[in-house]
Design a protein around this motif. Structure first.
Motif: not given
Length: 404
Positions: A27-31, A177-178, A392-393, A398-401
């Protein structure tokens, strides 16, 4: 986002923590404008976590339904199938959830930014000598070097991989985990519409949310609840949300019958919005043998419901407390509830006897304290904002990528 396609890779679409995490990322990346696809190895009709038109899968036949030969074929063929998807979709980033997805991703030999993730204490989880456990241990020393980043969701998990699992690559990073806190809180506000559910889920309810698995050791929760009922001072019931291992469920239901608890223990199965059930309960309970940083604890904190959990990993204190917790054989009161001693005795198996252990009595005492003292909920709400800051999601996603 132009030129960026993210592939999320996971074994199942159940209501477990990893699957809910994958949905949050989706949902976060899609948005945020990314093209996002989600790959399930196994897609089942009763899946709670779904990705609609962005979902891909390999099989609608569960692993336990496959013969040994069929399962071996699946294991051997999965990396090639993932490789084809990555090439066809021109994937720029892949995120894998759990050992199976990590291992297969590490064997695709593709060039996207490849992210794996570890969600549990592996020295405990991989004790068995199954074929896949052996493959995973080999992967820690070989193919995991192909991951650009291996996310450990707690410091305890990272330390365990290095000290106890022979992990020797420098690609590990601790990222919690976010969680989309606002979304969780909004869903928690939904009402229960079923009269039966409204009747059994009250401020006197102890709630379990998760897969019925050996890892979660729900028989200890049943026995602690039995001790709670024997003291005769606390009115309560126990509700399980989730499904899982049929043998575990069978053992638990046998215990319920043996202890004459069938009028006080209820199984509601999978729920697409578990948060509205948490919000109506008195407390969340976990008797796990091992965990990483259980998503359900963060979710319960977000909703403002106190927790009683075994000290199944150092990751528990990272979630439940704002300060370092000293190891103890006693129950420990923290900002979000009570942490009790671990119940793991060295073997990951369904017990062959029903004798009580001292840790179950301690867990029962913690249940009694939290149910009968409003200070626990008040203290949680007082410290809620600080407890949730590191999840915080936006910052976690952002840290993952981020390329180190």
């Amino acid at each position: 986002m132009k030129g960026k396609t993210i592939l999320l890779i996971m074994p199942y679409g159940s209501v477990g923590g990893m699957e809910r995490l994958a949905l949050s990322f989706y949902k976060y990346y899609k948005n945020s404008g990314y093209e996002v696809k989600a790959l399930k190895f196994i897609s089942l009709e009763n899946d709670i976590i779904n990705f609609n038109q962005d979902e891909l899968y390999f099989s609608n036949k569960d692993f336990y339904e496959m013969s040994s030969f069929e399962r071996l074929q699946f294991y051997l063929g999965a990396p090639l199938k993932i490789r084809k998807i990555i090439k066809d979709l021109d994937v720029s980033h892949s995120i894998s959830f759990g050992d199976m997805a990590n291992l297969f991703s590490s064997l695709t030999f593709t060039n996207e930014f490849k992210i794996g993730s570890i969600h549990a204490l592996k020295s405990v989880e991989l004790q068995g000598n199954s074929f896949f456990n052996k493959l995973t241990k080999i992967g820690y020393r070989t193919s995991y070097k192909n991951l650009n980043k291996l996310v450990c969701i707690s410091k305890a998990i990272k330390d365990d991989l290095i000290k106890n699992c022979g992990y020797k690559f420098s690609n590990m990073e601790i990222i919690y985990n976010p969680h989309d806190i606002e979304h969780i809180q909004k869903l928690a506000e939904e009402s229960l519409t079923d009269p039966f559910e409204k009747n059994i889920i009250t401020q006197n309810t102890i709630l379990f949310l998760g897969r019925m698995s050996i890892q979660k050791a729900p028989w200890h929760l049943i026995k602690a609840f039995k001790l709670l009922m024997e003291n005769g001072k606390t009115k309560a019931n126990l509700v399980f949300i989730g499904d899982g291992n049929k043998e575990v469920t069978k053992h638990v239901t046998t215990l319920i019958d043996k202890f004459n608890l069938s009028d006080k223990v209820f199984f509601l199965g999978r729920k697409d919005n578990p948060y509205k059930y948490i919000s109506k309960a008195g407390l969340l309970a976990l008797t796990s043998y091992y965990e990483g940083t259980p998503n359900v604890i963060v979710e319960s904190i977000a909703i403002g419901i106190p927790i009683v959990s075994t000290n199944c990993t150092k990751g528990i204190e990272e979630l439940m407390s704002l300060k370092e917790v000293m190891e103890s054989n006693d129950n420990i009161t923290v900002e979000s509830g009570i942490i009790t001693p671990n119940m793991f005795k060295g073997k990951l198996e369904i017990p062959n006897n029903d004798s009580f252990i001292s840790e179950e009595k301690q867990f029962s005492e913690a249940l009694n304290q939290v149910l009968n003292n409003a200070d626990f909920k008040e203290n949680l709400l007082l410290n809620q904002r600080q407890l949730l800051e590191k999840f915080d999601i936006q910052s976690v996603s952002k840290k993952y990528l981020k390329i180190n």
